[in-house]
Each structure stands twice: as C-alpha cells, then as structure tokens.
Scaffold this active site. Structure first.
Site, mmCIF file in Angstrom:
data_model
loop_
_atom_site.group_PDB
_atom_site.id
_atom_site.type_symbol
_atom_site.label_atom_id
_atom_site.label_comp_id
_atom_site.label_asym_id
_atom_site.label_seq_id
_atom_site.Cartn_x
_atom_site.Cartn_y
_atom_site.Cartn_z
ATOM 1 C CG ASP A 1 -2.161 0.882 0.951
ATOM 2 O OD1 ASP A 1 -3.189 0.387 0.650
ATOM 3 O OD2 ASP A 1 -2.138 2.085 0.946
ATOM 4 C CG ASP B 1 3.671 5.192 -6.763
ATOM 5 O OD1 ASP B 1 2.518 5.024 -7.377
ATOM 6 O OD2 ASP B 1 4.046 6.225 -7.165
ATOM 7 C CB VAL B 2 0.099 0.288 -7.990
ATOM 8 C CG1 VAL B 2 0.022 -0.451 -6.744
ATOM 9 C CG2 VAL B 2 -0.957 1.346 -7.954
ATOM 10 C CB SER C 1 -15.505 -0.521 -10.669
ATOM 11 O OG SER C 1 -16.616 0.155 -10.268
ATOM 12 C CE1 TYR D 1 -12.749 3.671 -9.118
ATOM 13 C CE2 TYR D 1 -14.786 3.369 -9.988
ATOM 14 C CZ TYR D 1 -13.656 2.864 -9.233
ATOM 15 O OH TYR D 1 -13.996 2.064 -8.355
ATOM 16 C CE LYS E 1 -11.645 0.214 -10.478
ATOM 17 N NZ LYS E 1 -10.540 -0.522 -9.767
#
Length: 244
Positions: A38, A60-61, A139, A152, A156
């Site tokens: 995370d 940090d992805v 999502s 977003y 997704k």
C-alpha cells in the site's frame, strides 16, 4: 474457515483498508500468507499487524520499480508467489467540464497502469514456478459508466480488456487471470456519500442494498482457489444485480 488456500503466498495491493483489507483478511482466514502492499506504509503495517500470517510493504503501484520490488519481496519473504490481487485505486470525480488532465492521468495511472504492472510482475514469476492466480479488481462503473467518473470508468473498463488479453497470453503457463467487478460497496469512499445519495443508489440495485467488502473478498477467494481451476479471463460481477 476451510483451508482453501493453505500454503499459498499472496500479494494484495491497496490492502490497508476497505475492500483490499477485507480481501487480505479473507485470504489469511483461508490459510494464505499475505503481503499487503500500500502507498500508506503506516496503515499497511497496522493492517498486517491485525492479521495472522500477514506482512506489509510500501508501494506506489504506478512505479515499475516499486511493483517489481513487491514481487521480489514476496518471493523472498513468503517463499513464493501464488496469488496476486490488483486492488489499489483512487478516485478524482468531476464532470467532463471540470475534470483536470492531472486528475484523469492520476486515476488511469493508478488503476490501469498499476494493474498492468502488477499483472506483468506476477505472471513473470508464476509462469516460471508452476502457475498461479491473478485477480484484478475492476468495477461496475467500467461496465455501465457513471456520470462524473469518466476517468474511473475508463480505467475500470480497461482493466477488463487487460484481464482478457493477459489471460490468453499466459494460460498455457498455468497462470489464470480473472477480474471482479464490485458494485456499490460500503467502504471509506462510499461513506462520504450523503444518506440521500446512498438511498437513491441502493434503490437502483435489484437486491436493494449496498454490498459489504467481505462479499467482494469472497469472490476473490473463489477465483484464487483451486475451485476456479478452469476459470480464466472471466469477469465476476459482485453488484447485487446492478447493471443486468
């Protein structure tokens, strides 16, 4: 709990709270060792401390080096890598008129680039060590679209295409790649909604309620386990019937 995942080694990105923490908890309950990755190192450490068989690492992805370091650490500290859950995410909601390019880039970067980096790092290890399961958290916004979430929803939706393409690439190496599409789930993010907005949204859902993080986690456990051994490239909706 039954030991569906006994002896498995897992990474959960964005696992310090909300859906990610519920996933990490469920995985440990079913016998897996979990590395919570995370951006918030302190919160990740607190989350891991509350779970049996869990450790934590800052990540940090959107950073290729960070994601690779997580994979390397999992292999070293857990002794291998069998499950990788790409869950980390952010929101920066605004209308098209008001959304900035920076807010668009941030959300797409964290969700889509972050998931791609996770898939790439995880499959590279898994294909050389007998296979594994990658679960990407998409999502329902990526299926039906939400006003004020063009960033977003786009990210997704992109995760679904990524999931299917990656699944086709690595299936013959014993690596499965699937996605979960949560609907309205009670998390710190949805807690910011007004009571009126929450009630209005719940009224659009056939089961007439918001979901719980643990219900998303249950779907992840299934996809990560041998029960889903012949499931890859699939998208499992956990939305109470929303978007049917």
């Amino acid at each position: 709990m039954t030991g569906l995942l006994t002896g498995r080694r897992a990474v959960v990105t964005g696992g310090a709270q909300g859906i990610g923490l519920a996933i990490a908890r469920r995985l440990t309950e079913h016998g897996a060792s979990v590395l919570i990755a995370d951006l918030d190192r302190e919160r990740a450490a607190e989350a891991a401390a509350g779970l049996s068989g869990a450790a934590s690492v800052g990540c940090d992805v959107t950073s290729e080096a960070d994601v690779q370091a997580v994979a390397d650490r999992a292999a070293e500290e857990l002794g291998g890598l069998d499950i990788w859950v790409n869950n980390a995410g952010v929101t920066r909601d605004a209308s098209l008129k008001k959304m900035t390019v920076d807010d668009f880039d941030l959300v797409v970067g964290v969700h889509l680039r972050g998931t791609w980096l996770g898939v790439r790092a995880a499959q590279a290890f898994m294909r050389e060590h007998g296979g594994g399961s990658i679960v990407n958290i998409s999502s329902m916004s990526g299926k039906i679209g939400n006003p004020g979430q063009t960033n977003y929803s786009a990210a997704k939706a992109g995760i679904i295409g990524l999931t299917k393409a990656a699944a086709k690439e690595v299936a013959h190496h014993g690596v499965r790649v699937n996605a979960v599409q949560p609907g309205l789930i009670r998390t710190p993010m949805t807690a910011a909604m007004s009571a009126e907005a929450m009630a209005a949204t719940e009224a659009t859902i056939p089961v007439r309620r918001a979901g719980e993080p643990d219900e998303v986690a249950g779907a992840v456990v299934f996809l990560a386990s041998d029960l889903a051994g012949y499931v890859t490239g699939a998208v499992l909706e956990v939305g109470g019937g929303r978007g049917m």
